[in-house]
Every structure is written in structure tokens, then in C-alpha cells.
Design a protein around this motif. Structure first.
Motif, short mmCIF file in Angstrom:
data_model
loop_
_atom_site.label_atom_id
_atom_site.label_comp_id
_atom_site.label_asym_id
_atom_site.label_seq_id
_atom_site.Cartn_x
_atom_site.Cartn_y
_atom_site.Cartn_z
N GLY A 173 0.78 -1.23 0.00
CA GLY A 173 0.00 0.00 0.00
C GLY A 173 0.80 1.27 0.00
N VAL A 174 2.10 1.18 -0.26
CA VAL A 174 2.95 2.38 -0.29
C VAL A 174 3.31 2.70 -1.74
N ASP A 175 2.98 3.88 -2.17
CA ASP A 175 3.25 4.33 -3.54
C ASP A 175 4.18 5.53 -3.48
N LEU A 176 5.44 5.32 -3.84
CA LEU A 176 6.41 6.41 -3.78
C LEU A 176 6.08 7.54 -4.75
N LEU A 177 5.43 7.22 -5.86
CA LEU A 177 5.14 8.25 -6.85
C LEU A 177 4.07 9.22 -6.38
N THR A 178 3.11 8.74 -5.60
CA THR A 178 2.06 9.62 -5.10
C THR A 178 2.29 10.01 -3.64
N GLY A 179 3.13 9.25 -2.95
CA GLY A 179 3.34 9.48 -1.53
C GLY A 179 2.36 8.73 -0.65
N ALA A 180 1.40 8.03 -1.24
CA ALA A 180 0.39 7.31 -0.47
C ALA A 180 1.03 6.24 0.41
N GLY A 181 0.66 6.24 1.68
CA GLY A 181 1.13 5.22 2.61
C GLY A 181 2.49 5.48 3.22
N LEU A 182 3.19 6.51 2.76
CA LEU A 182 4.55 6.76 3.25
C LEU A 182 4.57 7.17 4.72
N ASP A 183 3.67 8.03 5.11
CA ASP A 183 3.66 8.51 6.50
C ASP A 183 3.47 7.35 7.47
N THR A 184 2.60 6.42 7.13
CA THR A 184 2.39 5.26 7.98
C THR A 184 3.61 4.36 8.00
N ALA A 185 4.22 4.13 6.82
CA ALA A 185 5.37 3.24 6.72
C ALA A 185 6.59 3.78 7.47
N LEU A 186 6.70 5.11 7.56
CA LEU A 186 7.87 5.73 8.19
C LEU A 186 7.64 6.13 9.64
N ALA A 187 6.44 5.94 10.14
CA ALA A 187 6.13 6.36 11.51
C ALA A 187 7.08 5.70 12.51
N GLY A 188 7.82 6.52 13.25
CA GLY A 188 8.73 6.01 14.27
C GLY A 188 10.06 5.51 13.76
N ALA A 189 10.27 5.53 12.45
CA ALA A 189 11.52 4.98 11.89
C ALA A 189 12.69 5.91 12.19
N GLU A 190 13.79 5.31 12.59
CA GLU A 190 15.03 6.06 12.80
C GLU A 190 15.85 6.12 11.52
N ALA A 191 15.75 5.07 10.70
CA ALA A 191 16.49 5.00 9.44
C ALA A 191 15.59 4.46 8.34
N VAL A 192 15.83 4.92 7.12
CA VAL A 192 15.11 4.45 5.94
C VAL A 192 16.13 4.03 4.89
N VAL A 193 15.91 2.86 4.30
CA VAL A 193 16.79 2.38 3.24
C VAL A 193 15.98 2.29 1.95
N ASN A 194 16.42 3.00 0.93
CA ASN A 194 15.71 3.03 -0.34
C ASN A 194 16.43 2.14 -1.36
N VAL A 195 15.81 1.00 -1.66
CA VAL A 195 16.41 0.08 -2.64
C VAL A 195 15.44 -0.16 -3.80
N THR A 196 14.61 0.84 -4.09
CA THR A 196 13.66 0.71 -5.20
C THR A 196 14.35 0.93 -6.54
N ASN A 197 13.72 0.43 -7.59
CA ASN A 197 14.15 0.67 -8.95
C ASN A 197 13.04 1.35 -9.74
N SER A 198 13.42 2.13 -10.71
CA SER A 198 12.45 2.67 -11.65
C SER A 198 11.85 1.53 -12.46
N PRO A 199 10.56 1.60 -12.80
CA PRO A 199 9.96 0.55 -13.62
C PRO A 199 10.47 0.53 -15.05
N THR A 200 11.11 1.61 -15.49
CA THR A 200 11.71 1.66 -16.82
C THR A 200 13.15 2.16 -16.69
N PHE A 201 13.93 1.94 -17.74
CA PHE A 201 15.33 2.35 -17.73
C PHE A 201 15.61 3.43 -18.78
N ASP A 202 14.55 4.04 -19.28
CA ASP A 202 14.68 5.10 -20.28
C ASP A 202 14.57 6.47 -19.61
#
Length: 243
Positions: free
Chosen positions: A34-63
Motif C-alpha cells: 500500500g505504499v506508492d512512492l510516486l504519489t506518496g500514499a502510505g509513506l507517513d504510515t510506513a515511516l512512523a517512528g523509523a530512525e532510518a530508511v533504506v531506499n532500494v527501489t528501482n524505476s519501472p523503466t530504464f529510459d
């Protein structure tokens, strides 16, 4: 320590398992949760209380669209992290990423790094060389039933398991405020990797050196190998192939 891992692919899934095994409280975030980085939906819930965040996402395209993907997603993640009081933002990038402007995806990842540096949160950038797991897919781009064509691009590939171990160390440590290059222990040209891989798989097709073949044809010299101060992982490609 409470940590949010953004992305549940090859690295993200292993990293969440490793951090949990080390005793940390881990939340994973992806479209499936339920977390969509492109819209920001769900991010606040996913990060609540987090001390560190690791971003290992990839773009769906390489162009060229990958540039806007990283511009939007990094902005959303940094803003949500600031709201949540995150104290460490970590991103996985690519060794030499700023040295190959001919590749849209590398320019996009360079932008991702620049946005992180300019953001409000202490950060660490871990640049890895090419993954062992991606060597065969890379070969498939320029293969047919009779031969494999590859450029003699110099690489120093690394096992995903070793990337995970180092990422876990960095994430739970003091923010680097800069870049750490990580790589495997051995350098090979891509055509050498191709021959090793085919031999280990019992594939008798020849590997033909072709400077125009595939994605890495745009790479010149040794820009995809790490510089001084890199952290070298222990796993050798040949051992991994035989494992």
C-alpha cells in the motif's frame, strides 16, 4: 532500532530479513503493502517512528522516464522522512553512476544521489558494482542460439548477499554524509565473465567480443570499477557460480 526498507525485490527482501535477524524492528514498504512512492500514499504510515530508511527501489523503466521517477520519489520520501523525524536516509546506487551520462538510467540514479545530498536528513550513499545475479540476464540481451556477443567492459561484480551485509552495517551505523563504493574481490572483462558463466552452465556457445553489443557498450575504460577506499566483499564469482 526501527528501520523502514523501501522496496522488496532482490535486495530489499534479503535486507529486511538480515536486519530483523540482527534484532532491529523492520517495516517493509512497497506497492504490494500500500505504499506508492510516486504519489506518496502510505509513506507517513510506513515511516512512523523509523530512525532510518533504506531506499532500494528501482524505476519501472530504464529510459528517460526513470529521471522523473527518481525526481518524484526521492522528493516524496525525503518530505515524509522529515515529517516522521527520520535521522538517516540510505540509498543503494551504482559504482561509476556519474561517469556514464550516455545511459538514461545512470543519469536518473545520479539525480537520485544529488537530491539526497541536498535533502534535510543525514544520509549515506552505498554504490555497488554489478550484481552476480544479473550477469546471465545481461548476457541474454546479446545472445542467440549460436553465440553470445559482449563488449570487453571491465567490471568487478558483487554478490547480492554481500551487498545486503554491507547495507545493514551502513544503515545501523553513523550516517556517512557521502559515498561508499562496494565491490566483489575480482576484476574481469564482461566477455571473461560470459565465458566463465557459460562454462559453469555447460553451455558450449562461444563468446564473441563486440564493442557495440548491449547496454555496456556505452561504458568506456574502468569507470564501473571502484576507486580507492572501496569496501571489497569476500565472495568470488567463480565460487558463487559453483555453489
Amino acid at each position: 532500532m526501527k528501520i523502514t526498507v523501501i522496496g522488496t525485490g532482490l535486495i530489499g527482501s534479503q535486507l529486511a530479513t538480515e536486519l530483523t535477524a540482527r534484532g532491529h524492528a523492520v517495516t517493509t514498504a512497497s506497492l504490494s503493502s500500500g505504499v506508492d512512492l510516486l504519489t506518496g500514499a502510505g509513506l507517513d504510515t510506513a515511516l512512523a517512528g523509523a530512525e532510518a530508511v533504506v531506499n532500494v527501489t528501482n524505476s519501472p523503466t530504464f529510459d528517460e522516464q526513470s529521471i522523473e521517477f527518481f525526481r518524484t520519489t526521492v522528493g516524496n520520501l525525503l518530505a515524509a522522512g522529515e515529517r516522521a523525524g527520520v535521522r538517516h536516509q540510505v540509498v543503494l546506487s551504482i559504482v561509476g553512476v556519474d561517469q556514464v551520462p550516455e545511459l538514461d538510467y545512470y543519469r536518473a540514479k545520479t539525480l537520485q544521489e544529488e537530491l539526497l545530498r541536498g535533502g534535510p536528513t543525514p544520509y549515506s550513499i552505498v554504490r555497488a558494482t554489478q550484481f552476480f545475479e544479473f550477469m546471465e540476464p545481461t548476457m541474454s540481451w546479446t545472445s542467440d542460439g549460436t553465440a553470445v556477443r559482449l563488449p570487453a567492459t571491465l567490471l568487478q561484480p558483487i554478490a547480492s548477499r554481500d551487498i545486503v551485509d554491507i547495507l545493514a552495517d551502513v544503515t545501523t551505523g553513523t550516517p556517512l554524509g557521502g559515498v561508499l563504493d562496494i565491490a566483489g574481490p575480482d576484476k574481469f572483462t564482461l566477455d571473461e565473465i560470459g565465458r566463465m558463466t557459460l562454462a559453469a552452465r555447460g553451455d558450449r556457445r562461444p563468446v564473441i567480443v563486440d564493442a557495440q553489443a548491449g547496454l555496456f557498450a556505452a561504458v568506456h575504460g574502468d569507470v564501473l570499477t571502484p576507486g580507492p577506499g572501496a569496501r571489497l566483499a569476500p565472495t568470488h564469482y567463480q565460487d558463487w557460480l559453483n555453489g
